[in-house]
Design a protein around this motif. Structure first.
Motif, mmCIF file in Angstrom:
data_model
loop_
_atom_site.group_PDB
_atom_site.id
_atom_site.type_symbol
_atom_site.label_atom_id
_atom_site.label_comp_id
_atom_site.label_asym_id
_atom_site.label_seq_id
_atom_site.Cartn_x
_atom_site.Cartn_y
_atom_site.Cartn_z
ATOM 1 N N ILE A 48 -3.085 0.296 -3.772
ATOM 2 C CA ILE A 48 -3.052 -0.988 -3.074
ATOM 3 C C ILE A 48 -2.819 -2.125 -4.061
ATOM 4 O O ILE A 48 -3.455 -2.189 -5.118
ATOM 5 C CB ILE A 48 -4.374 -1.223 -2.297
ATOM 6 C CG1 ILE A 48 -4.537 -0.162 -1.190
ATOM 7 C CG2 ILE A 48 -4.407 -2.622 -1.684
ATOM 8 C CD1 ILE A 48 -5.850 -0.245 -0.443
ATOM 9 N N CYS A 104 3.258 -0.803 4.010
ATOM 10 C CA CYS A 104 2.602 0.459 3.670
ATOM 11 C C CYS A 104 3.630 1.581 3.574
ATOM 12 O O CYS A 104 4.263 1.944 4.574
ATOM 13 C CB CYS A 104 1.539 0.799 4.723
ATOM 14 S SG CYS A 104 0.583 2.271 4.347
ATOM 15 N N ALA A 138 -7.727 -1.169 8.061
ATOM 16 C CA ALA A 138 -7.487 -2.325 7.195
ATOM 17 C C ALA A 138 -8.219 -3.562 7.716
ATOM 18 O O ALA A 138 -8.188 -3.857 8.915
ATOM 19 C CB ALA A 138 -5.988 -2.614 7.108
ATOM 20 N N SER A 181 -2.935 -6.140 -3.691
ATOM 21 C CA SER A 181 -3.289 -7.202 -2.761
ATOM 22 C C SER A 181 -3.571 -8.488 -3.509
ATOM 23 O O SER A 181 -4.152 -8.461 -4.598
ATOM 24 C CB SER A 181 -4.539 -6.811 -1.954
ATOM 25 O OG SER A 181 -5.034 -7.911 -1.215
ATOM 26 N N MET A 225 0.855 -1.190 0.000
ATOM 27 C CA MET A 225 0.000 0.000 0.000
ATOM 28 C C MET A 225 0.888 1.236 0.000
ATOM 29 O O MET A 225 1.912 1.279 0.684
ATOM 30 C CB MET A 225 -0.897 -0.046 1.248
ATOM 31 C CG MET A 225 -1.887 1.063 1.433
ATOM 32 S SD MET A 225 -2.952 0.649 2.869
ATOM 33 C CE MET A 225 -3.927 2.139 3.000
#
Length: 502
Positions: free
Chosen positions: A392, A438, A425, A394, A8
């Motif tokens: 992001i 992050c 989150a 993921s 992130m």
């Protein structure tokens, strides 16, 4: 146990928009034990001189709820507001048709305004466009907001309220697209009635804001044509259009259930697109905002509600007992609202006490926090400021109802005045922790001050008056090294990572 990594990037200049504090609003309807036995119980050991439960008030104050929608809901479409003002001993008992109960009218407009002020909140008032209409809407605005010297304002003064209530935000009816609604209308019928009600309400008080009824949920057969048609009439007269949506895990498919916030996101995007279509069609410079004034999980209590006897006073209706997985979805829904902070300016978790609510009570007894209390609390406390647009990456999964569902549902909020950054989150993975990397290098000299985690090894765990099984801890692993926050998000968890400068 293996781990999966999600990345992130957060930059303070990549902004979605200012977060309106009213996005953390809630809702109290004259339904079940929300009012009687919830916020109001004059014989309770913790009742104050006005009959309100102070133990409930303290829990509401913890949540820092900025605005509460009232008095409905389906209730409002059959409600005569005059029944709820004046001396209590003279108030009528009514058949309440929406929920098939007896309404005693011991709490009405003035009492609710008193309660809202006592919990540091504002009132979002709904008017009855079901059985009533233009005249009663303007009269209620006059009663609440006009200083003095007119029939309705002087009546308020006679009732003991010298100063006007100055209620700013008003809903033009409730779910008028629904066949279940008293006074159900077509989009064309509603649009005409709503715009005329809006006109006179603003003539009485030009400072108020108005919310036009959108669709009752995204599955309605008339969605989104309802919005397109009704806004043809109301677009220039109102400030917001409403959205309502509830989710449940009736098939016990947790991977699909935890992905329901993707459906919520699509609902919001479709309403925005429809509003902007009407804006273009009207060649307007005005941007319409969204009021997501009913949202939550609702399904646990459905069978119990079907067995209730009609025409009782304040029966236990819609009393969902929430479990841990419900809290995870509520967290994702809050993140979804923050992702649309540029257009969603009001949102109301429905409801606040006892009725599909974060707070539960016993009549004459205790009050406690349901599992969903905590994501709501954390977002309200730490989600103030500017909603940022994170990048992001993921890993994803497929399930029965959705494809390409990211395991990481996350967003970030920058409170510039407090020099704080908060990352919210959810790890949707049911079996593995998620390693979060992050990038916050844009936030120089910041440090991690707290990593709150809501987790439990039983997705169906619930809280009761006797035992709070689901509650957050501050033992999260987040640490900041060379501009990167490294954190292990436990499997199936809600996380709040707070950073501060200095």
């Amino acid at each position: 146990m293996t781990s999966t990594t999600a990345k992130m990037v957060v930059d303070k200049d990549h902004r979605i928009g200012e977060i309106d504090r009213r996005i953390y609003g809630s809702f109290i309807e004259h339904l079940g034990r929300a009012v009687y036995g919830g916020i109001y119980e004059p014989n309770h050991p913790h009742a104050n001189e006005s009959g309100f439960r102070t133990d409930v008030m303290e829990l509401v104050k913890q949540l820092n709820v900025p605005i509460v929608r009232y008095p409905g809901g389906n209730f409002v479409s059959g409600y005569n507001w005059e029944d709820g003002v004046g001396p209590r001993e003279q108030r009528s008992r009514r058949l309440e048709l929406a929920w098939r109960t007896i309404e005693t009218n011991q709490v009405g407009t003035n009492e609710f305004v008193d309660w809202a002020r006592a919990v540091n909140s504002e009132v979002m008032m709904a008017v009855n466009l079901g059985t009533r209409g233009i005249d009663d809407a303007r009269n209620l605005v006059e009663y609440c907001n006009h200083p003095q010297g007119s029939y309705w304002s002087d009546l308020r003064i006679a009732h003991g309220y010298q100063q006007p209530h100055r209620i700013k935000t008003w809903c033009l009816g409730n779910e008028m697209d629904g066949p279940w609604q008293i006074g159900h209308q077509t989009a064309e019928e509603y649009g005409r009635l709503a715009v005329e009600a809006a006109k006179v309400m603003k003539w009485v008080d030009p400072t108020i804001e108005l919310v036009s009824c959108g669709s009752s949920n995204s599955s309605m057969p008339t969605f989104p044509q309802w919005e397109a048609t009704s806004l043809e009439h109301t677009y220039d007269a109102v400030d917001y259009i409403s959205l309502h949506q509830y989710y449940g895990n009736r098939s016990d498919d947790t991977p699909s259930y935890l992905a329901k916030s993707l459906d919520m996101d699509q609902f919001i995007r479709t309403v925005i697109a429809t509003c902007d279509f009407v804006k273009a069609k009207k060649r307007s410079k005005k941007t319409l905002y969204l009021s997501f004034d009913e949202w939550n999980v609702w399904y646990h209590s459905n069978e119990a509600d079907q067995q209730l006897e009609p025409w009782s006073v304040a029966p236990p209706q819609l009393e969902d007992v929430y479990n841990f997985e419900d809290a995870l979805l509520v967290g994702s829904m809050l993140i979804t609202l923050l992702k649309h902070a540029d257009r969603v300016k009001i949102a109301c978790m429905a409801q606040l006490v006892n009725v599909i609510a974060p707070i539960m009570t016993e009549n004459g007894g205790r009050a406690w926090k349901q599992t969903i209390f905590y994501p709501y609390l954390h977002a309200s406390l730490y989600g103030r400021g500017v909603s940022l647009q994170p990048i992001i990456a993921s890993p994803k999964y497929d399930c029965a109802e959705f494809t390409d569902v990211p395991y990481l549902e996350a967003t970030a909020v920058y409170n510039e005045a407090q020099e704080e950054l908060t990352v919210f989150a959810v790890n949707r993975h049911l079996e593995e922790p998620l390693l979060l990397e992050c990038d916050v290098r844009n936030f120089e000299n910041y440090r991690v001050v707290e990593h709150l985690v809501l987790e439990h090894d039983d997705l169906k765990a619930v809280n009761t008056a006797d035992e709070e099984r689901v509650k957050p801890h501050a033992d999260g692993t987040a640490e900041l090294t060379e501009g990167i926050v490294h954190a292990s998000l436990p499997q199936a968890s809600w996380n709040v990572i707070r950073l501060r400068k200095g």
